[in-house]
Design a protein around this motif. Structure first.
Motif, short mmCIF file in Angstrom:
data_model
loop_
_atom_site.label_atom_id
_atom_site.label_comp_id
_atom_site.label_asym_id
_atom_site.label_seq_id
_atom_site.Cartn_x
_atom_site.Cartn_y
_atom_site.Cartn_z
N GLN A 173 25.43 7.00 25.29
CA GLN A 173 26.26 6.52 24.18
C GLN A 173 26.18 7.54 23.05
O GLN A 173 25.19 8.24 22.91
CB GLN A 173 25.73 5.15 23.71
CG GLN A 173 26.47 4.55 22.52
CD GLN A 173 25.79 4.85 21.19
OE1 GLN A 173 24.62 5.26 21.14
NE2 GLN A 173 26.53 4.69 20.12
N VAL A 174 27.27 7.63 22.26
CA VAL A 174 27.29 8.59 21.17
C VAL A 174 27.90 7.96 19.92
O VAL A 174 28.76 7.08 20.02
CB VAL A 174 28.08 9.85 21.57
CG1 VAL A 174 29.57 9.55 21.73
CG2 VAL A 174 27.87 10.97 20.58
N PHE B 100 45.74 9.53 18.99
CA PHE B 100 45.24 8.50 18.07
C PHE B 100 44.33 7.52 18.79
O PHE B 100 44.71 6.95 19.82
CB PHE B 100 46.45 7.77 17.47
CG PHE B 100 46.11 6.63 16.56
CD1 PHE B 100 46.26 5.32 17.01
CD2 PHE B 100 45.65 6.84 15.28
CE1 PHE B 100 45.97 4.25 16.17
CE2 PHE B 100 45.35 5.78 14.44
CZ PHE B 100 45.52 4.48 14.90
N ILE B 101 43.13 7.31 18.22
CA ILE B 101 42.19 6.34 18.80
C ILE B 101 42.30 5.02 18.06
O ILE B 101 42.62 3.99 18.65
CB ILE B 101 40.74 6.87 18.74
CG1 ILE B 101 40.63 8.21 19.46
CG2 ILE B 101 39.79 5.83 19.35
CD1 ILE B 101 39.24 8.85 19.35
N ASP C 123 37.90 -0.07 25.65
CA ASP C 123 36.97 -0.73 24.74
C ASP C 123 35.66 0.03 24.58
O ASP C 123 34.86 -0.30 23.68
CB ASP C 123 36.67 -2.15 25.23
CG ASP C 123 37.89 -3.03 25.13
OD1 ASP C 123 37.93 -4.10 25.76
OD2 ASP C 123 38.84 -2.65 24.39
N ARG C 124 35.43 1.01 25.45
CA ARG C 124 34.22 1.84 25.29
C ARG C 124 34.23 2.57 23.94
O ARG C 124 33.19 3.00 23.43
CB ARG C 124 34.12 2.90 26.40
CG ARG C 124 34.00 2.35 27.79
CD ARG C 124 33.75 3.48 28.80
NE ARG C 124 34.83 4.44 28.88
CZ ARG C 124 34.76 5.69 28.42
NH1 ARG C 124 33.66 6.13 27.82
NH2 ARG C 124 35.80 6.51 28.56
N PHE C 125 35.41 2.72 23.40
CA PHE C 125 35.58 3.37 22.10
C PHE C 125 35.62 2.28 21.02
O PHE C 125 36.49 1.40 21.07
CB PHE C 125 36.87 4.19 22.04
CG PHE C 125 36.83 5.43 22.88
CD1 PHE C 125 36.97 5.35 24.27
CD2 PHE C 125 36.67 6.67 22.30
CE1 PHE C 125 36.93 6.50 25.05
CE2 PHE C 125 36.63 7.83 23.07
CZ PHE C 125 36.77 7.74 24.44
N SER C 126 34.68 2.33 20.12
CA SER C 126 34.66 1.36 19.04
C SER C 126 34.31 2.08 17.74
O SER C 126 33.87 3.22 17.75
CB SER C 126 33.62 0.26 19.32
OG SER C 126 32.32 0.82 19.38
N ASN D 29 32.00 5.16 17.88
CA ASN D 29 31.03 4.99 18.93
C ASN D 29 31.72 5.04 20.29
O ASN D 29 32.77 4.43 20.47
CB ASN D 29 30.31 3.64 18.79
CG ASN D 29 29.60 3.51 17.46
OD1 ASN D 29 28.64 4.21 17.18
ND2 ASN D 29 30.10 2.62 16.61
N VAL D 30 31.11 5.76 21.20
CA VAL D 30 31.63 5.79 22.56
C VAL D 30 30.47 5.43 23.49
O VAL D 30 29.43 6.09 23.49
CB VAL D 30 32.21 7.16 22.95
CG1 VAL D 30 32.88 7.07 24.32
CG2 VAL D 30 33.21 7.64 21.91
N ASN D 31 30.67 4.38 24.29
CA ASN D 31 29.66 3.95 25.25
C ASN D 31 29.98 4.46 26.64
O ASN D 31 31.12 4.82 26.95
CB ASN D 31 29.61 2.42 25.29
CG ASN D 31 29.14 1.82 23.99
OD1 ASN D 31 28.25 2.37 23.33
ND2 ASN D 31 29.73 0.71 23.59
N ALA D 32 28.93 4.49 27.49
CA ALA D 32 29.12 4.84 28.90
C ALA D 32 29.97 6.09 29.05
O ALA D 32 31.02 6.08 29.70
CB ALA D 32 29.75 3.67 29.65
N LEU D 33 29.53 7.17 28.46
CA LEU D 33 30.30 8.41 28.41
C LEU D 33 30.70 8.90 29.80
O LEU D 33 29.92 8.85 30.76
CB LEU D 33 29.49 9.49 27.70
CG LEU D 33 29.42 9.37 26.18
CD1 LEU D 33 28.34 10.29 25.63
CD2 LEU D 33 30.77 9.68 25.55
#
Lengths: 115, 114
Positions: B18-19, B45-46, B62-65, B77-81
């Motif tokens: 995660q980052v 655009f995110i 949804d990994r991008f929050s 935040n980005v999960n499960a890169l």
């Protein structure tokens, strides 16, 4: 969906040549139009923008762009390029109904100037 | 000086990690947008934050929050890169209302996923 198309991926010119980079967008309503430049290793910088009024817009560093509504186009021009104009150029649009609208970018045109 | 500050400038992460990326908007700006710029492409655009809420979202999973704080700064935040998340992540800010539709962009965070 709204989109922005830039016709040229890579343009190579000699110094003092004239430049025109094409940009077309797909959206039938009110739009705001932008050209951004990204010099190598630097952040995106706004070259010029069109909101309303005179369709010929003057920007920084001698750049200008013309909004032609009937053609959904916003082409960027410069009469005489310099080596320092080497950069990536992005056309962008946001929808005019809200100042907070997201900006949609084209894929960019890489401009290389031969000294 | 872009006026928009992003940190870190470069980051290397492993797949599955995660980052968190950070952004401080230009002084006087209260709206923050995040973009992903893959190599050779235009920024995509995110999402956008205003008044600490996500107002618009692009076509990202949804990994991008994100989050916006009371001082208008923001985190992505980005999960499960995934390897495909490797890109330059740009933050852009603008002031409220008026006719100034031009965003100010930061220099970005270069994320490499290995």
């Amino acid at each position: 969906a709204q989109s922005v198309s830039q016709h040229n991926h890579h343009v190579i010119l000699s110094e003092a040549a004239s430049l025109e980079l094409g940009c077309n967008y797909s959206y039938g309503g009110t739009v705001n139009l932008f050209w951004y430049v990204q010099y190598p290793g630097q952040h995106l910088q706004l070259l010029l923008k069109y909101f309303s009024g005179d369709p010929l817009v003057k920007g920084i560093k001698g750049f200008e762009a013309e909004f032609i509504k009937s053609k959904f186009s916003f082409n960027l021009r410069k009469p005489s390029v310099q080596w320092s104009d080497t950069a990536e150029y992005f056309c962008a649009v946001n929808l005019g109904y809200s100042s907070a609208s997201k900006i949609i970018f084209g894929s960019g045109t890489r401009l290389s100037i031969r000294p | 000086d872009a006026g928009v500050t992003q940190s870190p400038t470069h980051l290397i992460k492993t797949r599955g990690q995660q980052v968190t990326l950070r952004c401080s908007p230009k002084s006087g700006h209260d709206t923050v947008s995040w973009y992903q710029q893959a190599l050779g492409q235009g920024p995509q655009f995110i999402f956008q934050y205003y008044e600490e809420e996500e107002r618009q979202r692009g076509n990202f999973p949804d990994r991008f929050s994100g989050h916006q704080f009371p001082n208008y700064s923001s985190e992505l935040n980005v999960n499960a890169l995934l390897l495909g998340d490797s890109a330059l992540y740009l933050c852009a800010s603008k002031g409220r209302g008026g006719q100034d539709y031009g965003y100010t962009f930061g220099s970005g965070t270069r994320l490499t996923v290995v």
